[in-house]
Scaffold this active site. Structure first.
Site, PDB file in Angstrom:
ATOM      1  N   THR A  44       0.825  -1.215   0.000  1.00  0.00           N
ATOM      2  CA  THR A  44       0.000   0.000   0.000  1.00  0.00           C
ATOM      3  C   THR A  44       0.864   1.273   0.000  1.00  0.00           C
TER       4      THR A  44
ATOM      5  N   GLY B  60       2.713  -3.297   8.449  1.00  0.00           N
ATOM      6  CA  GLY B  60       2.927  -3.614   9.861  1.00  0.00           C
ATOM      7  C   GLY B  60       4.371  -4.016  10.097  1.00  0.00           C
TER       8      GLY B  60
ATOM      9  N   GLU C 225      -6.130  -6.063   3.719  1.00  0.00           N
ATOM     10  CA  GLU C 225      -6.162  -7.255   2.867  1.00  0.00           C
ATOM     11  C   GLU C 225      -7.327  -7.193   1.893  1.00  0.00           C
TER      12      GLU C 225
HETATM   13  C1  LIG Z   1       4.158 -20.833   7.018  1.00  0.00           C
HETATM   14  C2  LIG Z   1       3.842 -19.615   7.735  1.00  0.00           C
HETATM   15  C3  LIG Z   1       2.674 -19.879   8.547  1.00  0.00           C
HETATM   16  C4  LIG Z   1       1.990 -18.597   8.751  1.00  0.00           C
HETATM   17  C5  LIG Z   1       0.778 -18.913   9.445  1.00  0.00           C
HETATM   18  C6  LIG Z   1      -0.099 -17.730   9.343  1.00  0.00           C
HETATM   19  C7  LIG Z   1      -1.362 -18.089   9.955  1.00  0.00           C
HETATM   20  C8  LIG Z   1      -2.265 -16.929   9.747  1.00  0.00           C
HETATM   21  C9  LIG Z   1      -3.435 -17.094  10.553  1.00  0.00           C
HETATM   22  C10 LIG Z   1      -4.221 -16.134  10.710  1.00  0.00           C
HETATM   23  C11 LIG Z   1      -3.888 -14.796  10.150  1.00  0.00           C
HETATM   24  C12 LIG Z   1      -5.072 -13.962   9.992  1.00  0.00           C
HETATM   25  C13 LIG Z   1      -4.888 -12.517  10.364  1.00  0.00           C
HETATM   26  C14 LIG Z   1      -3.633 -11.964   9.915  1.00  0.00           C
HETATM   27  C15 LIG Z   1      -3.550 -10.508  10.125  1.00  0.00           C
HETATM   28  C16 LIG Z   1      -2.367 -10.045   9.417  1.00  0.00           C
HETATM   29  C17 LIG Z   1      -2.337  -8.596   9.337  1.00  0.00           C
HETATM   30  C18 LIG Z   1      -2.433  -8.256   7.891  1.00  0.00           C
HETATM   31  C19 LIG Z   1      -2.201  -6.830   7.715  1.00  0.00           C
HETATM   32  C20 LIG Z   1      -2.755  -6.351   6.413  1.00  0.00           C
HETATM   33  C21 LIG Z   1      -1.832  -6.503   5.277  1.00  0.00           C
HETATM   34  C22 LIG Z   1      -2.352  -5.808   4.029  1.00  0.00           C
HETATM   35  O1  LIG Z   1      -3.349  -5.152   4.039  1.00  0.00           O
HETATM   36  S1  LIG Z   1      -1.421  -6.026   2.646  1.00  0.00           S
HETATM   37  C23 LIG Z   1      -2.206  -5.063   1.398  1.00  0.00           C
HETATM   38  C24 LIG Z   1      -3.492  -5.651   0.948  1.00  0.00           C
HETATM   39  N1  LIG Z   1      -3.979  -4.940  -0.189  1.00  0.00           N
HETATM   40  C25 LIG Z   1      -5.008  -5.346  -0.877  1.00  0.00           C
HETATM   41  O2  LIG Z   1      -5.636  -6.324  -0.544  1.00  0.00           O
HETATM   42  C26 LIG Z   1      -5.318  -4.565  -2.124  1.00  0.00           C
HETATM   43  C27 LIG Z   1      -6.676  -4.873  -2.682  1.00  0.00           C
HETATM   44  N2  LIG Z   1      -6.681  -4.786  -4.110  1.00  0.00           N
HETATM   45  C28 LIG Z   1      -6.577  -5.883  -4.932  1.00  0.00           C
HETATM   46  O3  LIG Z   1      -6.438  -6.993  -4.470  1.00  0.00           O
HETATM   47  C29 LIG Z   1      -6.677  -5.663  -6.403  1.00  0.00           C
HETATM   48  O4  LIG Z   1      -6.163  -4.511  -6.858  1.00  0.00           O
HETATM   49  C30 LIG Z   1      -8.113  -5.783  -6.896  1.00  0.00           C
HETATM   50  C31 LIG Z   1      -8.573  -7.188  -6.644  1.00  0.00           C
HETATM   51  C32 LIG Z   1      -9.027  -4.816  -6.164  1.00  0.00           C
HETATM   52  C33 LIG Z   1      -8.192  -5.453  -8.385  1.00  0.00           C
HETATM   53  O5  LIG Z   1      -7.073  -5.942  -9.039  1.00  0.00           O
HETATM   54  P1  LIG Z   1      -6.750  -5.629 -10.570  1.00  0.00           P
HETATM   55  O6  LIG Z   1      -7.075  -4.211 -10.833  1.00  0.00           O
HETATM   56  O7  LIG Z   1      -5.414  -6.103 -10.914  1.00  0.00           O
HETATM   57  O8  LIG Z   1      -7.711  -6.579 -11.155  1.00  0.00           O
HETATM   58  P2  LIG Z   1      -9.033  -6.404 -11.983  1.00  0.00           P
HETATM   59  O9  LIG Z   1     -10.126  -5.885 -11.134  1.00  0.00           O
HETATM   60  O10 LIG Z   1      -8.754  -5.667 -13.236  1.00  0.00           O
HETATM   61  O11 LIG Z   1      -9.239  -7.894 -12.302  1.00  0.00           O
HETATM   62  C34 LIG Z   1      -8.417  -8.586 -13.220  1.00  0.00           C
HETATM   63  C35 LIG Z   1      -8.647 -10.064 -13.080  1.00  0.00           C
HETATM   64  O12 LIG Z   1      -7.844 -10.547 -12.015  1.00  0.00           O
HETATM   65  C36 LIG Z   1      -8.640 -11.239 -11.079  1.00  0.00           C
HETATM   66  N3  LIG Z   1      -8.017 -11.098  -9.768  1.00  0.00           N
HETATM   67  C37 LIG Z   1      -7.869  -9.973  -9.051  1.00  0.00           C
HETATM   68  N4  LIG Z   1      -7.214 -10.274  -7.907  1.00  0.00           N
HETATM   69  C38 LIG Z   1      -6.943 -11.581  -7.946  1.00  0.00           C
HETATM   70  C39 LIG Z   1      -6.284 -12.472  -7.042  1.00  0.00           C
HETATM   71  N5  LIG Z   1      -5.801 -12.054  -5.850  1.00  0.00           N
HETATM   72  N6  LIG Z   1      -6.173 -13.757  -7.389  1.00  0.00           N
HETATM   73  C40 LIG Z   1      -6.682 -14.201  -8.555  1.00  0.00           C
HETATM   74  N7  LIG Z   1      -7.319 -13.403  -9.463  1.00  0.00           N
HETATM   75  C41 LIG Z   1      -7.444 -12.128  -9.137  1.00  0.00           C
HETATM   76  C42 LIG Z   1      -9.971 -10.577 -11.198  1.00  0.00           C
HETATM   77  O13 LIG Z   1     -10.990 -11.373 -10.663  1.00  0.00           O
HETATM   78  C43 LIG Z   1     -10.057 -10.403 -12.677  1.00  0.00           C
HETATM   79  O14 LIG Z   1     -10.384 -11.630 -13.258  1.00  0.00           O
HETATM   80  P3  LIG Z   1     -11.192 -11.674 -14.610  1.00  0.00           P
HETATM   81  O15 LIG Z   1     -11.144 -13.107 -15.009  1.00  0.00           O
HETATM   82  O16 LIG Z   1     -10.540 -10.744 -15.585  1.00  0.00           O
HETATM   83  O17 LIG Z   1     -12.565 -11.222 -14.255  1.00  0.00           O
HETATM   84  C1  LIG Z   2      -4.348  -1.849  10.517  1.00  0.00           C
HETATM   85  C2  LIG Z   2      -3.928  -1.850   9.075  1.00  0.00           C
HETATM   86  C3  LIG Z   2      -2.842  -2.624   8.714  1.00  0.00           C
HETATM   87  C4  LIG Z   2      -2.384  -2.615   7.388  1.00  0.00           C
HETATM   88  N1  LIG Z   2      -1.281  -3.340   7.062  1.00  0.00           N
HETATM   89  C5  LIG Z   2      -0.799  -3.280   5.802  1.00  0.00           C
HETATM   90  C6  LIG Z   2       0.399  -3.989   5.453  1.00  0.00           C
HETATM   91  O1  LIG Z   2       1.003  -4.677   6.275  1.00  0.00           O
HETATM   92  N2  LIG Z   2       0.874  -3.862   4.194  1.00  0.00           N
HETATM   93  C7  LIG Z   2       0.219  -3.126   3.241  1.00  0.00           C
HETATM   94  O2  LIG Z   2       0.707  -3.066   2.129  1.00  0.00           O
HETATM   95  N3  LIG Z   2      -0.923  -2.480   3.540  1.00  0.00           N
HETATM   96  C8  LIG Z   2      -1.456  -2.543   4.784  1.00  0.00           C
HETATM   97  N4  LIG Z   2      -2.625  -1.876   5.093  1.00  0.00           N
HETATM   98  C9  LIG Z   2      -3.305  -1.100   4.072  1.00  0.00           C
HETATM   99  C10 LIG Z   2      -4.586  -1.751   3.595  1.00  0.00           C
HETATM  100  O3  LIG Z   2      -4.305  -2.907   2.863  1.00  0.00           O
HETATM  101  C11 LIG Z   2      -5.410  -0.750   2.771  1.00  0.00           C
HETATM  102  O4  LIG Z   2      -5.816   0.270   3.648  1.00  0.00           O
HETATM  103  C12 LIG Z   2      -6.592  -1.430   2.120  1.00  0.00           C
HETATM  104  O5  LIG Z   2      -6.166  -2.265   1.075  1.00  0.00           O
HETATM  105  C13 LIG Z   2      -7.652  -0.422   1.603  1.00  0.00           C
HETATM  106  O6  LIG Z   2      -7.100   0.473   0.714  1.00  0.00           O
HETATM  107  P1  LIG Z   2      -7.276   2.063   0.888  1.00  0.00           P
HETATM  108  O7  LIG Z   2      -6.852   2.401   2.262  1.00  0.00           O
HETATM  109  O8  LIG Z   2      -6.574   2.666  -0.262  1.00  0.00           O
HETATM  110  O9  LIG Z   2      -8.815   2.339   0.776  1.00  0.00           O
HETATM  111  P2  LIG Z   2      -9.569   2.990  -0.438  1.00  0.00           P
HETATM  112  O10 LIG Z   2      -9.458   2.102  -1.614  1.00  0.00           O
HETATM  113  O11 LIG Z   2      -9.157   4.399  -0.628  1.00  0.00           O
HETATM  114  O12 LIG Z   2     -11.061   2.894   0.078  1.00  0.00           O
HETATM  115  C14 LIG Z   2     -11.838   4.025   0.513  1.00  0.00           C
HETATM  116  C15 LIG Z   2     -13.299   3.838   0.079  1.00  0.00           C
HETATM  117  O13 LIG Z   2     -13.360   3.806  -1.350  1.00  0.00           O
HETATM  118  C16 LIG Z   2     -14.137   2.708  -1.785  1.00  0.00           C
HETATM  119  N5  LIG Z   2     -13.626   2.192  -3.078  1.00  0.00           N
HETATM  120  C17 LIG Z   2     -12.333   2.125  -3.480  1.00  0.00           C
HETATM  121  N6  LIG Z   2     -12.250   1.549  -4.685  1.00  0.00           N
HETATM  122  C18 LIG Z   2     -13.500   1.222  -5.051  1.00  0.00           C
HETATM  123  C19 LIG Z   2     -14.063   0.573  -6.187  1.00  0.00           C
HETATM  124  N7  LIG Z   2     -13.294   0.125  -7.167  1.00  0.00           N
HETATM  125  N8  LIG Z   2     -15.390   0.402  -6.242  1.00  0.00           N
HETATM  126  C20 LIG Z   2     -16.168   0.824  -5.235  1.00  0.00           C
HETATM  127  N9  LIG Z   2     -15.698   1.431  -4.120  1.00  0.00           N
HETATM  128  C21 LIG Z   2     -14.378   1.626  -4.036  1.00  0.00           C
HETATM  129  C22 LIG Z   2     -13.997   1.668  -0.690  1.00  0.00           C
HETATM  130  O14 LIG Z   2     -15.089   0.765  -0.688  1.00  0.00           O
HETATM  131  C23 LIG Z   2     -13.935   2.540   0.559  1.00  0.00           C
HETATM  132  O15 LIG Z   2     -15.253   2.788   0.977  1.00  0.00           O
HETATM  133  C24 LIG Z   2      -3.087  -1.877   6.414  1.00  0.00           C
HETATM  134  C25 LIG Z   2      -4.207  -1.123   6.777  1.00  0.00           C
HETATM  135  C26 LIG Z   2      -4.632  -1.113   8.094  1.00  0.00           C
HETATM  136  C27 LIG Z   2      -5.822  -0.293   8.477  1.00  0.00           C
END
Ligand SMILES: CCCCCCCC/C=C\CCCCCCCCCCCC(=O)SCCNC(=O)CCNC(=O)[C@H](O)C(C)(C)COP(=O)(O)OP(=O)(O)OC[C@H]1O[C@@H](n2cnc3c(N)ncnc32)[C@H](O)[C@@H]1OP(=O)(O)O
Ligand SMILES: Cc1cc2nc3c(=O)[nH]c(=O)nc-3n(C[C@H](O)[C@H](O)[C@H](O)COP(=O)(O)OP(=O)(O)OC[C@H]3O[C@@H](n4cnc5c(N)ncnc54)[C@H](O)[C@@H]3O)c2cc1C
Length: 648
Positions: free
Chosen positions: A139, A178, A421
């Site tokens: 992010t 994180g 996530e």
């Molecule tokens: C061995 C080690 C042991 C470890 C044990 C661990 C045990 C764990 C146990 C419990 C843990 C639980 C709790 C853990 C807590 C941890 C803290 C986590 C902290 C948070 C970390 C983060 O937040 S990291 C950042 C996360 N960010 C996001 O998630 C971003 C979200 N955005 C997206 O994913 C993508 O941009 C999107 C999906 C929104 C769009 O992607 P894109 O623009 O590229 O795609 P399109 O919309 O154009 O779609 C194209 C096409 O791709 C398909 N697709 C999209 N994503 C995926 C995917 N991930 N996989 C497969 N396919 C995907 C989509 O469906 C489209 O398909 P079409 O066929 O074209 O329709």
């Molecule tokens: C506690 C915490 C821990 C985190 N840890 C990590 C980490 O370890 N690593 C990391 O990389 N990131 C991490 N993040 C970031 C996190 O993954 C992002 O905040 C998350 O993916 C959401 O993205 P954003 O903040 O840009 O929200 P935005 O995308 O800006 O969302 C804001 C609003 O816009 C709307 N919106 C956005 N796009 C669309 C769309 N296409 N259609 C309709 N509505 C839409 C959403 O629904 C939402 O209501 C963490 C966040 C938090 C809060």
């Protein structure tokens, strides 16, 4: 032991141990889990101060200390099985996150899944021995959801065989990871790959950010903590700016995509494989929803069994608040959801491992369904659990607002799962994208399998419109309710697909048609996920041989399904009997409520709640806890007050 809570246990109709064993998988698994938990609970090194009485810096320091103690102790005990490590850590963490959380949950899993064997040989020993302490930096300030637009670049320089990493703008500064702020010395950085003048989109790179000897930031690296948050106080979520940071070519994760020494690029079999770690964590978060909700229910239901308030009948003693129908209506559907999500969490974890096995064999055919399921169920379960925790807190009245109830900490720790996530609405829209595609395939006569196979019936039932099919049938029969949920999902997928079609006929672009249909699309995903949850709950029942446990879970499953219908009654045919039936189910569940939360088997140390204590002695413990407040360390705290009083 509080007499009310003893009586609750005596009156239960089933054996809690049998149900606990079922939740764990077997009696042996329960025994081993408890053995691991007791290693933490009986360890004097883990008797730390209550984090609620600490400053943020103290909380962070304590979390780091705890993480490093856990590493040593796990080594000493020889615990290496991932599930057992997880049991150990969640007991030690209690409600909070651990300082090295991202290292375990995202850094290591990314190395396992996206490194070549040679890369694994280099990085796994370093990471597994905590010499390389890592995080996952995706992010940026300007983009979290829309990762295709991330701005950080990794430009290949063939002359030195290095990548040069840059965050060229303020909006491209990595923000949120994180453990980035102070803890990590490495980060998996997601960056736009440029080689031979061409951009190939997002790829993952291992970037050293701090010196492994001095822990000082390396040249070109600006890194720090992003400041206090709504929760997660013990975690140093961080920022990272990279300026001309050079890393060797071998630091790009090359299991799927590769850059050759001369800079030529080899495409991966699917560009979505880079997103694999997110799918893994989404799948795991489903089980975390069950845990947060089951803990909250344990606290609220145990407390409701010992709390007496108001009058049911004039002149009689104050009843247990659990005897109020309104209290049961708040808590028992959540208890039912906690059980449902426990089974869904197990299913999601099994499904993830099964399909990943196929992916590792080169079969990517089930990746879209895995992505859709993990995204949708992550959103569905976290939304429900998030709202449910707050209901549990309010169901405890004023005492639920105290940190010692445990509920505020559960809430602030859990609530970001709706955002991180993958923001939940965005995740629901990803599931909808898959559903609409499947709907169209079914209409073209393709036979669908898996969780969407119900869409095959669109064809069979044509030309009768889905919306005119009969809905809720027998409200006492789970199979019949599963059918109703299936028909609702089919109907709402069709409504969403037709909305899209209608928008497109108005000759607007595909993207605008999608945006103008997003309310219908999210509803379709929600209905699909709800159906999957009800279906899995029903399927679980068929595996249970113990009659008493089967009976109580069947009651919960009926309540879960019927309550879901009342919440979404517009999508189902309204049945006046449903509310009456729900009331009867509340009465049925009432004698088992405490036993049902006991079966989750949270010991007091893990639950960390004065209201949810096993012995029910809540008031004595609250008073003891209050005495420990730092404000009570001196009788006169503020001399300003003292001076004011003196002046009078
Ligand atoms: C061995 C080690 C042991 C470890 C044990 C661990 C045990 C764990 C146990 C419990 C843990 C639980 C709790 C853990 C807590 C941890 C803290 C986590 C902290 C948070 C970390 C983060 O937040 S990291 C950042 C996360 N960010 C996001 O998630 C971003 C979200 N955005 C997206 O994913 C993508 O941009 C999107 C999906 C929104 C769009 O992607 P894109 O623009 O590229 O795609 P399109 O919309 O154009 O779609 C194209 C096409 O791709 C398909 N697709 C999209 N994503 C995926 C995917 N991930 N996989 C497969 N396919 C995907 C989509 O469906 C489209 O398909 P079409 O066929 O074209 O329709
Ligand atoms: C506690 C915490 C821990 C985190 N840890 C990590 C980490 O370890 N690593 C990391 O990389 N990131 C991490 N993040 C970031 C996190 O993954 C992002 O905040 C998350 O993916 C959401 O993205 P954003 O903040 O840009 O929200 P935005 O995308 O800006 O969302 C804001 C609003 O816009 C709307 N919106 C956005 N796009 C669309 C769309 N296409 N259609 C309709 N509505 C839409 C959403 O629904 C939402 O209501 C963490 C966040 C938090 C809060």
């Amino acid at each position: 032991m509080n007499p009310d809570i003893c009586r609750e246990r005596e009156n239960a109709t089933f054996n809690t141990e049998t149900l606990t064993n079922m939740l764990d998988g077997s009696a042996e698994k329960t025994r081993r889990r408890r053995e691991i938990e007791s290693l933490v609970i009986n360890d004097p090194d883990f008797q730390h101060d209550d984090p609620n009485f600490m400053s943020r810096s103290e909380r962070y320091d304590a979390a780091v200390k705890k993480s490093s103690q856990m590493i040593m102790k796990l080594r000493d005990y020889g615990i290496s099985d991932p599930e057992e490590i997880y049991f150990y850590k969640r007991t030690a963490r209690r409600t909070f996150h651990e300082a090295f959380g991202l290292h375990y949950t995202m850094f290591l899993p990314t190395l396992y899944s996206q490194c070549t064997p040679e890369q694994q040989k280099k990085w796994l020993p370093l990471a597994e021995n905590f010499k390389a302490l890592g995080t996952y930096a995706q992010t940026e300030l300007g983009h979290g959801t829309h990762i295709r637009k991330l701005e950080t670049t990794a430009t290949y320089d063939p002359s030195t065989q290095e990548f040069v990493l840059n965050c060229p703008t303020v909006s491209s500064i990595k923000w949120w990871p994180g453990g980035l702020g102070k803890t990590s010395n490495h980060a998996i950085v997601l960056a736009q790959l440029y080689t031979l003048g061409k951009c190939h989109g997002l790829h993952a790179f291992i970037v050293p950010i701090r010196c492994m000897k001095t822990h000082q930031p390396l040249p070109g690296v600006t890194v720090g903590d992003i400041g206090p948050k709504f929760g997660f106080e013990e975690v140093d979520n961080g920022y990272l700016k990279l300026e001309n940071v050079r890393i060797p070519r071998e630091n790009m994760l090359m299991k799927y995509a590769q850059v050759e020494p001369d800079g030529s690029y080899l495409k991966p079999p699917s560009d979505k494989l880079t997103y694999g770690t997110m799918v893994f964590i989404r799948a795991m978060i489903v089980g975390e929803s069950a845990r947060a909700l089951s803990k909250s229910c344990t606290i609220a239901i145990r407390y409701s069994a010992v709390r007496h308030q108001s009058e049911l009948r004039p002149g009689e003693p104050e009843p247990q608040i659990l005897d109020y129908q309104a209290q049961q209506y708040k808590l028992f559907p959540l208890l039912a959801a906690a059980y449902a999500f426990t089974f869904v969490g197990q299913y999601m974890s099994d499904t993830y491992h099964r399909i990943t096995g196929h992916i590792n064999q080169g079969d990517f055919s089930q990746l879209p369904e895995l992505h859709a399921l993990a995204a949708g169920l992550k959103a569905f379960t976290t939304w429900t659990a998030n709202a449910g925790i707050e209901v549990c807190r309010m169901a405890c009245g004023g005492h639920g607002y105290l940190c010692c109830s445990g509920l505020p900490d559960i809430y602030v720790t859990f609530t970001p799962t709706c955002t991180y996530e993958g923001e939940n609405t965005v995740m629901m829209l990803q599931t909808a994208r898959f559903l609409v595609k499947c709907y169209r395939q079914a209409r073209e006569g393709q036979q669908l399998s898996g969780t969407v196979s119900y869409l095959n019936e669109q064809q069979r039932l044509q030309p009768q419109p889905v919306s005119s099919r009969p809905t809720v049938v027998n409200i006492n029969d789970l199979a019949s309710l599963v059918e109703a949920y299936k028909l609702r999902a089919a109907k709402l997928v069709e409504v969403a697909a037709k909305s899209l079609q209608g928008e497109l006929q108005r000759s607007i672009s595909q993207e605008d048609a999608w945006n103008n249909s997003s309310i219908e699309l999210v509803r379709a995903s929600d209905a699909h996920c709800h159906y999957v949850v009800v279906e899995l709950f029903a399927a679980k029942l068929s595996e249970i041989s113990d009659t008493a446990v089967h009976s109580v879970l069947n009651t919960l499953a009926l309540l879960y399904a019927l309550h879901g219908i009342t919440l979404n009654s517009g999508d189902f045919l309204q049945l006046s009997q449903i509310t009456q039936r729900i009331k009867a189910l509340l009465v049925e569940i009432r004698p088992n409520a405490v036993a049902l939360v006991d079966s989750f088997d949270y010991n007091d140390e893990m639950l960390n709640s004065v209201l949810g204590r096993y012995d029910g002695n809540v008031y004595e413990s609250m008073f003891e806890w209050a005495k420990r407040s730092p404000l009570n360390r001196t009788e006169v705290r503020s001399f300003i007050i003292f001076n004011i009083i003196q002046k009078k």
